[in-house]
Design a protein around this motif. Structure first.
Motif, PDB file in Angstrom:
ATOM      1  N   VAL A   1      18.220  16.020   7.727  1.00  0.00           N
ATOM      2  CA  VAL A   1      18.416  15.030   6.657  1.00  0.00           C
ATOM      3  C   VAL A   1      17.448  13.860   6.839  1.00  0.00           C
ATOM      4  CG1 VAL A   1      20.050  13.400   5.610  1.00  0.00           C
ATOM      5  CG2 VAL A   1      20.813  15.703   6.266  1.00  0.00           C
ATOM      6  N   LEU A   2      17.272  13.407   8.076  1.00  0.00           N
ATOM      7  CA  LEU A   2      16.318  12.320   8.340  1.00  0.00           C
ATOM      8  C   LEU A   2      14.897  12.737   7.983  1.00  0.00           C
ATOM      9  CD1 LEU A   2      17.612  10.911  11.747  1.00  0.00           C
ATOM     10  CD2 LEU A   2      17.726   9.811   9.498  1.00  0.00           C
ATOM     11  N   ILE A   3      14.550  13.981   8.252  1.00  0.00           N
ATOM     12  CA  ILE A   3      13.219  14.487   7.899  1.00  0.00           C
ATOM     13  C   ILE A   3      13.034  14.425   6.387  1.00  0.00           C
ATOM     14  CG2 ILE A   3      11.768  16.564   7.861  1.00  0.00           C
ATOM     15  CD1 ILE A   3      13.118  17.272  10.620  1.00  0.00           C
ATOM     16  N   TRP A   4      13.996  14.972   5.665  1.00  0.00           N
ATOM     17  CA  TRP A   4      13.907  14.967   4.205  1.00  0.00           C
ATOM     18  C   TRP A   4      13.891  13.539   3.661  1.00  0.00           C
ATOM     19  CZ3 TRP A   4      17.455  12.975   0.745  1.00  0.00           C
ATOM     20  CH2 TRP A   4      17.154  13.181  -0.593  1.00  0.00           C
ATOM     21  N   LEU A   5      14.757  12.690   4.192  1.00  0.00           N
ATOM     22  CA  LEU A   5      14.880  11.318   3.716  1.00  0.00           C
ATOM     23  C   LEU A   5      13.573  10.541   3.891  1.00  0.00           C
ATOM     24  CD1 LEU A   5      17.149   9.639   2.447  1.00  0.00           C
ATOM     25  CD2 LEU A   5      17.704   8.812   4.735  1.00  0.00           C
ATOM     26  N   ALA A   6      12.914  10.718   5.029  1.00  0.00           N
ATOM     27  CA  ALA A   6      11.646  10.031   5.265  1.00  0.00           C
ATOM     28  C   ALA A   6      10.596  10.455   4.242  1.00  0.00           C
ATOM     29  CB  ALA A   6      11.144  10.300   6.683  1.00  0.00           C
ATOM     30  N   LEU A   7      10.571  11.731   3.919  1.00  0.00           N
ATOM     31  CA  LEU A   7       9.605  12.219   2.922  1.00  0.00           C
ATOM     32  C   LEU A   7       9.969  11.738   1.520  1.00  0.00           C
ATOM     33  CD1 LEU A   7       9.183  15.855   4.256  1.00  0.00           C
ATOM     34  CD2 LEU A   7       7.560  13.957   4.490  1.00  0.00           C
ATOM     35  N   TRP A   8      11.243  11.810   1.188  1.00  0.00           N
ATOM     36  CA  TRP A   8      11.690  11.450  -0.157  1.00  0.00           C
ATOM     37  C   TRP A   8      11.532   9.957  -0.437  1.00  0.00           C
ATOM     38  CZ3 TRP A   8      16.258   8.658  -1.606  1.00  0.00           C
ATOM     39  CH2 TRP A   8      16.494   8.636  -2.984  1.00  0.00           C
ATOM     40  N   CYS A   9      11.996   9.122   0.453  1.00  0.00           N
ATOM     41  CA  CYS A   9      12.023   7.690   0.150  1.00  0.00           C
ATOM     42  C   CYS A   9      10.658   7.033   0.310  1.00  0.00           C
ATOM     43  CB  CYS A   9      13.068   6.953   0.982  1.00  0.00           C
ATOM     44  SG  CYS A   9      12.625   6.685   2.687  1.00  0.00           S
ATOM     45  N   SER A  10       9.719   7.699   0.939  1.00  0.00           N
ATOM     46  CA  SER A  10       8.384   7.113   1.084  1.00  0.00           C
ATOM     47  C   SER A  10       7.470   7.475  -0.073  1.00  0.00           C
ATOM     48  CB  SER A  10       7.747   7.558   2.398  1.00  0.00           C
ATOM     49  OG  SER A  10       7.528   8.957   2.396  1.00  0.00           O
ATOM     50  N   LYS A  11       7.930   8.370  -0.913  1.00  0.00           N
ATOM     51  CA  LYS A  11       7.138   8.803  -2.060  1.00  0.00           C
ATOM     52  C   LYS A  11       7.181   7.744  -3.157  1.00  0.00           C
ATOM     53  CE  LYS A  11       6.787  12.908  -4.943  1.00  0.00           C
ATOM     54  NZ  LYS A  11       7.485  14.133  -5.287  1.00  0.00           N
ATOM     55  N   ASP A  12       6.031   7.432  -3.691  1.00  0.00           N
ATOM     56  CA  ASP A  12       5.959   6.431  -4.766  1.00  0.00           C
ATOM     57  C   ASP A  12       6.708   6.955  -5.980  1.00  0.00           C
ATOM     58  OD1 ASP A  12       5.229   4.623  -6.751  1.00  0.00           O
ATOM     59  OD2 ASP A  12       3.129   4.567  -6.165  1.00  0.00           O
ATOM     60  N   SER A  13       7.646   6.151  -6.501  1.00  0.00           N
ATOM     61  CA  SER A  13       8.455   6.612  -7.628  1.00  0.00           C
ATOM     62  C   SER A  13       7.637   6.861  -8.886  1.00  0.00           C
ATOM     63  CB  SER A  13       9.580   5.657  -7.963  1.00  0.00           C
ATOM     64  OG  SER A  13       9.562   4.485  -7.296  1.00  0.00           O
ATOM     65  N   ARG A  14       6.443   6.335  -8.904  1.00  0.00           N
ATOM     66  CA  ARG A  14       5.588   6.572 -10.075  1.00  0.00           C
ATOM     67  C   ARG A  14       4.941   7.942 -10.040  1.00  0.00           C
ATOM     68  NH1 ARG A  14       2.457   1.138  -9.032  1.00  0.00           N
ATOM     69  NH2 ARG A  14       2.728   2.075  -7.035  1.00  0.00           N
ATOM     70  N   GLN A  15       5.000   8.633  -8.873  1.00  0.00           N
ATOM     71  CA  GLN A  15       4.439   9.962  -8.771  1.00  0.00           C
ATOM     72  C   GLN A  15       5.366  10.955  -9.459  1.00  0.00           C
ATOM     73  OE1 GLN A  15       4.103  10.456  -4.546  1.00  0.00           O
ATOM     74  NE2 GLN A  15       2.216   9.306  -4.412  1.00  0.00           N
ATOM     75  N   ALA A  16       4.830  12.103  -9.805  1.00  0.00           N
ATOM     76  CA  ALA A  16       5.646  13.125 -10.455  1.00  0.00           C
ATOM     77  C   ALA A  16       6.808  13.528  -9.568  1.00  0.00           C
ATOM     78  CB  ALA A  16       4.780  14.358 -10.760  1.00  0.00           C
ATOM     79  N   GLY A  17       7.971  13.644 -10.134  1.00  0.00           N
ATOM     80  CA  GLY A  17       9.152  14.045  -9.390  1.00  0.00           C
ATOM     81  C   GLY A  17       9.757  12.934  -8.573  1.00  0.00           C
ATOM     82  N   GLY A  18       9.229  11.673  -8.715  1.00  0.00           N
ATOM     83  CA  GLY A  18       9.662  10.547  -7.894  1.00  0.00           C
ATOM     84  C   GLY A  18      11.008  10.095  -8.235  1.00  0.00           C
TER      85      GLY A  18
ATOM     86  N   TRP B   1       0.839  -1.196   0.000  1.00  0.00           N
ATOM     87  CA  TRP B   1       0.000   0.000   0.000  1.00  0.00           C
ATOM     88  C   TRP B   1       0.874   1.246   0.000  1.00  0.00           C
ATOM     89  CZ3 TRP B   1      -1.130  -3.762   3.949  1.00  0.00           C
ATOM     90  CH2 TRP B   1      -2.158  -4.633   3.586  1.00  0.00           C
ATOM     91  N   PRO B   2       1.119   1.822  -1.176  1.00  0.00           N
ATOM     92  CA  PRO B   2       1.973   3.014  -1.249  1.00  0.00           C
ATOM     93  C   PRO B   2       1.447   4.176  -0.406  1.00  0.00           C
ATOM     94  CG  PRO B   2       1.550   2.147  -3.447  1.00  0.00           C
ATOM     95  CD  PRO B   2       0.684   1.376  -2.493  1.00  0.00           C
ATOM     96  N   GLY B   3       0.128   4.271  -0.256  1.00  0.00           N
ATOM     97  CA  GLY B   3      -0.436   5.345   0.565  1.00  0.00           C
ATOM     98  C   GLY B   3      -0.049   5.203   2.027  1.00  0.00           C
ATOM     99  N   LEU B   4      -0.025   3.968   2.511  1.00  0.00           N
ATOM    100  CA  LEU B   4       0.390   3.724   3.896  1.00  0.00           C
ATOM    101  C   LEU B   4       1.878   4.008   4.062  1.00  0.00           C
ATOM    102  CD1 LEU B   4      -0.195   2.763   6.769  1.00  0.00           C
ATOM    103  CD2 LEU B   4       0.176   0.416   5.963  1.00  0.00           C
TER     104      LEU B   4
END
Length: 130
Positions: free
Chosen positions: A113-130, A62-65
């Motif tokens: 960096v941990l804040i950014w990393l959590a947001l970046w790596c949890s984003k579905d790569s199929r989304q824009a900018g992924g 579940w990418p949303g989760l």
């Protein structure tokens, strides 16, 4: 591939941190600022949140989760930043300077960096900018 590596790094980091918060709470209680009510309970809840966040971040069905876990872990890292600052100030005020700048400065830099990393790596790569 880079997102997957970063995601699994955070899964291990937050999973381990959660276990440590529950199994060995004393060091975490010791660095909790005095204005935090019920520090032992707060440490236990943060440990559970870290473990749940790690589990949700690890799952791939579940990418949303997974995205919600990334946002929650980023918010968590933001919210515990005052405790990290408190720990640094308290530790460096000791006559022996405690763990010293070699520990605390990288930790201060790592938090955003941990804040950014959590947001970046949890984003579905199929989304824009992924």
């Amino acid at each position: 591939m880079r997102k997957a590596i970063a995601r699994w790094f955070l899964v291990m980091l937050y999973g381990l941190a959660g276990v440590l918060h529950l199994a060995l709470p004393a060091p975490f209680i010791g660095i909790t600022p005095g204005w935090v009510p019920y520090p032992a309970q707060v440490i236990a809840v943060t440990g559970l949140c870290e473990m749940l966040g790690a589990v949700a971040l690890a799952q791939g069905r579940w990418p949303g989760l997974r995205r919600a876990a990334g946002v929650a872990l980023a918010l968590y890292a933001f919210c515990v930043f005052p405790a990290n600052i408190h720990h640094m100030m308290m530790d460096l005020a000791r006559p022996d300077h405690g763990l010293g700048y070699g520990y605390h400065l990288p930790r201060m830099v790592a938090q955003p960096v941990l804040i950014w990393l959590a947001l970046w790596c949890s984003k579905d790569s199929r989304q824009a900018g992924g």
